[in-house]
Write a protein that holds these residues in place. Structure first.
Motif, PDB file in Angstrom:
ATOM      1  N   GLY A   1       7.002 -10.875   9.237  1.00  0.00           N
ATOM      2  CA  GLY A   1       6.580 -10.095  10.387  1.00  0.00           C
ATOM      3  C   GLY A   1       6.900  -8.622  10.264  1.00  0.00           C
ATOM      4  O   GLY A   1       6.155  -7.753  10.749  1.00  0.00           O
ATOM      5  N   ASP A   2       8.012  -8.311   9.565  1.00  0.00           N
ATOM      6  CA  ASP A   2       8.395  -6.905   9.412  1.00  0.00           C
ATOM      7  C   ASP A   2       7.470  -6.152   8.469  1.00  0.00           C
ATOM      8  O   ASP A   2       7.426  -4.917   8.493  1.00  0.00           O
ATOM      9  CB  ASP A   2       9.837  -6.810   8.912  1.00  0.00           C
ATOM     10  CG  ASP A   2      10.046  -7.515   7.585  1.00  0.00           C
ATOM     11  OD1 ASP A   2       9.293  -8.453   7.271  1.00  0.00           O
ATOM     12  OD2 ASP A   2      10.978  -7.128   6.853  1.00  0.00           O
ATOM     13  N   ARG A   3       6.697  -6.852   7.669  1.00  0.00           N
ATOM     14  CA  ARG A   3       5.763  -6.197   6.752  1.00  0.00           C
ATOM     15  C   ARG A   3       4.392  -5.963   7.394  1.00  0.00           C
ATOM     16  O   ARG A   3       3.574  -5.223   6.852  1.00  0.00           O
ATOM     17  CB  ARG A   3       5.560  -7.040   5.490  1.00  0.00           C
ATOM     18  CG  ARG A   3       6.798  -7.240   4.647  1.00  0.00           C
ATOM     19  CD  ARG A   3       6.379  -7.669   3.252  1.00  0.00           C
ATOM     20  NE  ARG A   3       7.228  -8.706   2.702  1.00  0.00           N
ATOM     21  CZ  ARG A   3       6.981  -9.360   1.585  1.00  0.00           C
ATOM     22  NH1 ARG A   3       5.878  -9.080   0.901  1.00  0.00           N
ATOM     23  NH2 ARG A   3       7.790 -10.289   1.148  1.00  0.00           N
ATOM     24  N   VAL A   4       4.134  -6.625   8.516  1.00  0.00           N
ATOM     25  CA  VAL A   4       2.840  -6.504   9.188  1.00  0.00           C
ATOM     26  C   VAL A   4       2.794  -5.188   9.958  1.00  0.00           C
ATOM     27  O   VAL A   4       3.630  -4.924  10.820  1.00  0.00           O
ATOM     28  CB  VAL A   4       2.604  -7.681  10.148  1.00  0.00           C
ATOM     29  CG1 VAL A   4       1.287  -7.503  10.891  1.00  0.00           C
ATOM     30  CG2 VAL A   4       2.619  -9.003   9.383  1.00  0.00           C
ATOM     31  N   VAL A   5       1.811  -4.348   9.628  1.00  0.00           N
ATOM     32  CA  VAL A   5       1.694  -3.044  10.302  1.00  0.00           C
ATOM     33  C   VAL A   5       0.483  -2.983  11.224  1.00  0.00           C
ATOM     34  O   VAL A   5       0.377  -2.071  12.046  1.00  0.00           O
ATOM     35  CB  VAL A   5       1.614  -1.891   9.277  1.00  0.00           C
ATOM     36  CG1 VAL A   5       2.908  -1.807   8.481  1.00  0.00           C
ATOM     37  CG2 VAL A   5       0.409  -2.039   8.349  1.00  0.00           C
ATOM     38  N   GLY A   6      -0.450  -3.945  11.094  1.00  0.00           N
ATOM     39  CA  GLY A   6      -1.633  -3.923  11.936  1.00  0.00           C
ATOM     40  C   GLY A   6      -2.241  -5.302  12.085  1.00  0.00           C
ATOM     41  O   GLY A   6      -2.202  -6.108  11.149  1.00  0.00           O
ATOM     42  N   VAL A   7      -2.799  -5.573  13.291  1.00  0.00           N
ATOM     43  CA  VAL A   7      -3.436  -6.860  13.587  1.00  0.00           C
ATOM     44  C   VAL A   7      -4.655  -6.607  14.479  1.00  0.00           C
ATOM     45  O   VAL A   7      -4.871  -5.490  14.938  1.00  0.00           O
ATOM     46  CB  VAL A   7      -2.464  -7.823  14.298  1.00  0.00           C
ATOM     47  CG1 VAL A   7      -1.272  -8.161  13.406  1.00  0.00           C
ATOM     48  CG2 VAL A   7      -1.979  -7.223  15.622  1.00  0.00           C
ATOM     49  N   THR A   8      -5.418  -7.660  14.761  1.00  0.00           N
ATOM     50  CA  THR A   8      -6.568  -7.525  15.652  1.00  0.00           C
ATOM     51  C   THR A   8      -6.123  -7.603  17.112  1.00  0.00           C
ATOM     52  O   THR A   8      -4.995  -7.989  17.407  1.00  0.00           O
ATOM     53  CB  THR A   8      -7.609  -8.627  15.409  1.00  0.00           C
ATOM     54  OG1 THR A   8      -7.117  -9.869  15.943  1.00  0.00           O
ATOM     55  CG2 THR A   8      -7.902  -8.792  13.933  1.00  0.00           C
ATOM     56  N   ARG A   9      -7.023  -7.299  17.997  1.00  0.00           N
ATOM     57  CA  ARG A   9      -6.714  -7.350  19.428  1.00  0.00           C
ATOM     58  C   ARG A   9      -6.478  -8.776  19.905  1.00  0.00           C
ATOM     59  O   ARG A   9      -5.943  -8.991  20.990  1.00  0.00           O
ATOM     60  CB  ARG A   9      -7.846  -6.705  20.238  1.00  0.00           C
ATOM     61  CG  ARG A   9      -9.138  -7.483  20.244  1.00  0.00           C
ATOM     62  CD  ARG A   9     -10.175  -6.866  21.185  1.00  0.00           C
ATOM     63  NE  ARG A   9     -10.670  -5.600  20.676  1.00  0.00           N
ATOM     64  CZ  ARG A   9     -11.789  -5.484  19.952  1.00  0.00           C
ATOM     65  NH1 ARG A   9     -12.500  -6.570  19.645  1.00  0.00           N
ATOM     66  NH2 ARG A   9     -12.213  -4.321  19.532  1.00  0.00           N
ATOM     67  N   TYR A  10      -6.867  -9.764  19.103  1.00  0.00           N
ATOM     68  CA  TYR A  10      -6.713 -11.160  19.499  1.00  0.00           C
ATOM     69  C   TYR A  10      -5.424 -11.789  18.963  1.00  0.00           C
ATOM     70  O   TYR A  10      -5.138 -12.943  19.277  1.00  0.00           O
ATOM     71  CB  TYR A  10      -7.905 -11.981  18.997  1.00  0.00           C
ATOM     72  CG  TYR A  10      -9.221 -11.422  19.458  1.00  0.00           C
ATOM     73  CD1 TYR A  10      -9.597 -11.483  20.797  1.00  0.00           C
ATOM     74  CD2 TYR A  10     -10.096 -10.811  18.554  1.00  0.00           C
ATOM     75  CE1 TYR A  10     -10.805 -10.955  21.234  1.00  0.00           C
ATOM     76  CE2 TYR A  10     -11.303 -10.286  18.978  1.00  0.00           C
ATOM     77  CZ  TYR A  10     -11.652 -10.354  20.313  1.00  0.00           C
ATOM     78  OH  TYR A  10     -12.855  -9.828  20.745  1.00  0.00           O
TER      79      TYR A  10
ATOM     80  N   VAL B   1      -6.152  -2.939  15.248  1.00  0.00           N
ATOM     81  CA  VAL B   1      -7.183  -2.362  14.373  1.00  0.00           C
ATOM     82  C   VAL B   1      -8.551  -2.976  14.670  1.00  0.00           C
ATOM     83  O   VAL B   1      -9.316  -3.286  13.764  1.00  0.00           O
ATOM     84  CB  VAL B   1      -6.812  -2.562  12.886  1.00  0.00           C
ATOM     85  CG1 VAL B   1      -5.564  -1.763  12.533  1.00  0.00           C
ATOM     86  CG2 VAL B   1      -6.623  -4.044  12.555  1.00  0.00           C
ATOM     87  N   GLY B   2      -8.852  -3.149  15.958  1.00  0.00           N
ATOM     88  CA  GLY B   2     -10.143  -3.698  16.338  1.00  0.00           C
ATOM     89  C   GLY B   2     -10.098  -5.198  16.472  1.00  0.00           C
ATOM     90  O   GLY B   2      -9.044  -5.803  16.690  1.00  0.00           O
ATOM     91  N   GLY B   3     -11.276  -5.819  16.336  1.00  0.00           N
ATOM     92  CA  GLY B   3     -11.378  -7.259  16.515  1.00  0.00           C
ATOM     93  C   GLY B   3     -11.790  -7.974  15.249  1.00  0.00           C
ATOM     94  O   GLY B   3     -11.882  -7.387  14.172  1.00  0.00           O
TER      95      GLY B   3
ATOM     96  N   ILE C   1      -7.416   1.343  10.244  1.00  0.00           N
ATOM     97  CA  ILE C   1      -6.896   0.676   9.049  1.00  0.00           C
ATOM     98  C   ILE C   1      -6.453   1.707   8.017  1.00  0.00           C
ATOM     99  O   ILE C   1      -5.354   1.612   7.458  1.00  0.00           O
ATOM    100  CB  ILE C   1      -7.962  -0.274   8.467  1.00  0.00           C
ATOM    101  CG1 ILE C   1      -8.181  -1.460   9.411  1.00  0.00           C
ATOM    102  CG2 ILE C   1      -7.542  -0.769   7.078  1.00  0.00           C
ATOM    103  CD1 ILE C   1      -9.313  -2.375   9.012  1.00  0.00           C
ATOM    104  N   MET C   2      -7.284   2.694   7.747  1.00  0.00           N
ATOM    105  CA  MET C   2      -6.935   3.731   6.784  1.00  0.00           C
ATOM    106  C   MET C   2      -5.679   4.494   7.216  1.00  0.00           C
ATOM    107  O   MET C   2      -4.806   4.801   6.399  1.00  0.00           O
ATOM    108  CB  MET C   2      -8.106   4.709   6.625  1.00  0.00           C
ATOM    109  CG  MET C   2      -9.195   4.223   5.700  1.00  0.00           C
ATOM    110  SD  MET C   2      -8.668   4.168   3.965  1.00  0.00           S
ATOM    111  CE  MET C   2      -8.608   5.924   3.598  1.00  0.00           C
ATOM    112  N   ALA C   3      -5.571   4.788   8.504  1.00  0.00           N
ATOM    113  CA  ALA C   3      -4.431   5.562   8.999  1.00  0.00           C
ATOM    114  C   ALA C   3      -3.123   4.827   8.809  1.00  0.00           C
ATOM    115  O   ALA C   3      -2.066   5.460   8.648  1.00  0.00           O
ATOM    116  CB  ALA C   3      -4.637   5.887  10.484  1.00  0.00           C
TER     117      ALA C   3
END
Length: 304
Positions: free
Chosen positions: A55-64, A77-79, A88-90
């Motif tokens: 979990g500590d490596r996860v920097v982005g996920v979807t709205r769901y 990062v969207g859906g 995603i790039m940022a």
């Protein structure tokens, strides 16, 4: 003396060039290092990452992506169908994990030079393979293998317990408007998906036996025609003040010709664990097995 010095310098330069070349070749042949900044584009792969302790490596996920609780704190990062490539790039990920159905997203990410990992999700074995694939790529292969072995043990225990039992015909509703209470335009678990396998493993038979559509949309008349022995209504969550599980179950009383309704075999299962092809599928499998064969699992605990 001068000539000897020049030969010595040339020899040293040659040796240095050879060392640089050897190092470059070694780097090219070595596997990529485990990713430290990961983006997940589906709730199921997000759950796998957290379950494997990343979990500590996860920097982005979807709205769901709302499970576990830690996923809700990550950047969005969207859906599933509309990822935000600027976001995603940022986030500067060194890996984006996709489902095999994310073909368009993979094409875009490849053009952006972002490393991706595709994971399957249509069958129970696909779920297990996704866990193993993520484990290998992220450097936690041992943990992934242990997780899959645990899932296999629990699945095998269910299969053994229901072996030889009468198999009721089961219809699983995976999506409908529970607030209006209208039984129309309902999505059911058809063939060629992990629900079909879950029903079989739990000791039942899929009442939707026709065609090859994974998630067909059928009407109330269609349910009457199928006439399942057991009806399972999946609801992702119930908000405060919304209809309760009992109220949702009673909505099916409109279909009195259906055997499951007449015999009180309509069950509402609440929770995203039953709606995602991730490691928590085992909870729904165990729940369904208890619903179909309560006499076998009277002493078992609950995984609701």
């Amino acid at each position: 003396m001068v000539a000897r010095s020049k030969r010595l310098i040339r020899g040293l330069l040659l040796a240095l060039l050879l060392l640089i070349l050897a190092a470059s070749l070694a780097a090219a042949e070595s596997p990529e290092s485990p990713p430290q900044r990961i983006i997940s584009l589906s709730p199921s792969t997000t759950e796998i990452l957290f379950a494997l302790g990343m979990g500590d490596r996860v920097v982005g996920v979807t709205r769901y992506c709302d499970y576990p609780a830690g996923a809700r704190t990550k950047a969005r990062v969207g859906g599933y169908m509309d990822p935000n490539y600027e976001e995603i790039m940022a986030l500067k990920p060194d890996l984006v994990i996709l489902l095999t159905s994310h073909r368009d997203a993979k094409h875009e990410l490849d053009k952006m030079g972002i490393r991706t990992l595709m994971t399957p999700h249509k069958t129970l074995e696909d779920i297990h393979e996704s866990i193993r694939r993520i484990g290998r790529t992220c450097g936690v292969e041992h943990e992934a293998d242990a997780m899959v072995q645990g899932l296999d043990r629990r699945k095998g225990a269910i299969q053994k317990a229901v072996q030889g039992k009468t198999r009721p015909r089961v219809l699983i509703c995976i999506g409908r408007d529970t607030q209006s209470g209208q039984l129309a335009g309902m999505y059911m678990a058809g063939r060629n998906n992990f629900y079909d396998e879950i029903i079989e493993t739990a000791g039942g038979v899929n009442a939707y036996a026709e065609g090859t559509v994974a998630y067909p949309q059928i009407s109330a008349e269609g349910v009457i025609e199928l006439d399942p022995d057991v009806m399972v209504d999946l609801v992702d969550h119930i908000n405060p003040g919304s209809k309760t599980s009992d109220q949702i179950a009673r909505q099916w009383n409109q279909l009195q010709p259906v055997k499951a309704v007449r015999q009180g075999q309509v069950h509402v299962v609440v929770g995203t664990h039953a709606l995602r092809p991730g490691p928590r599928y085992i909870q729904f499998l165990e729940k369904l097995a208890r619903l179909l064969h309560p006499e076998v699992f009277q002493q078992g605990g609950s995984h609701d």
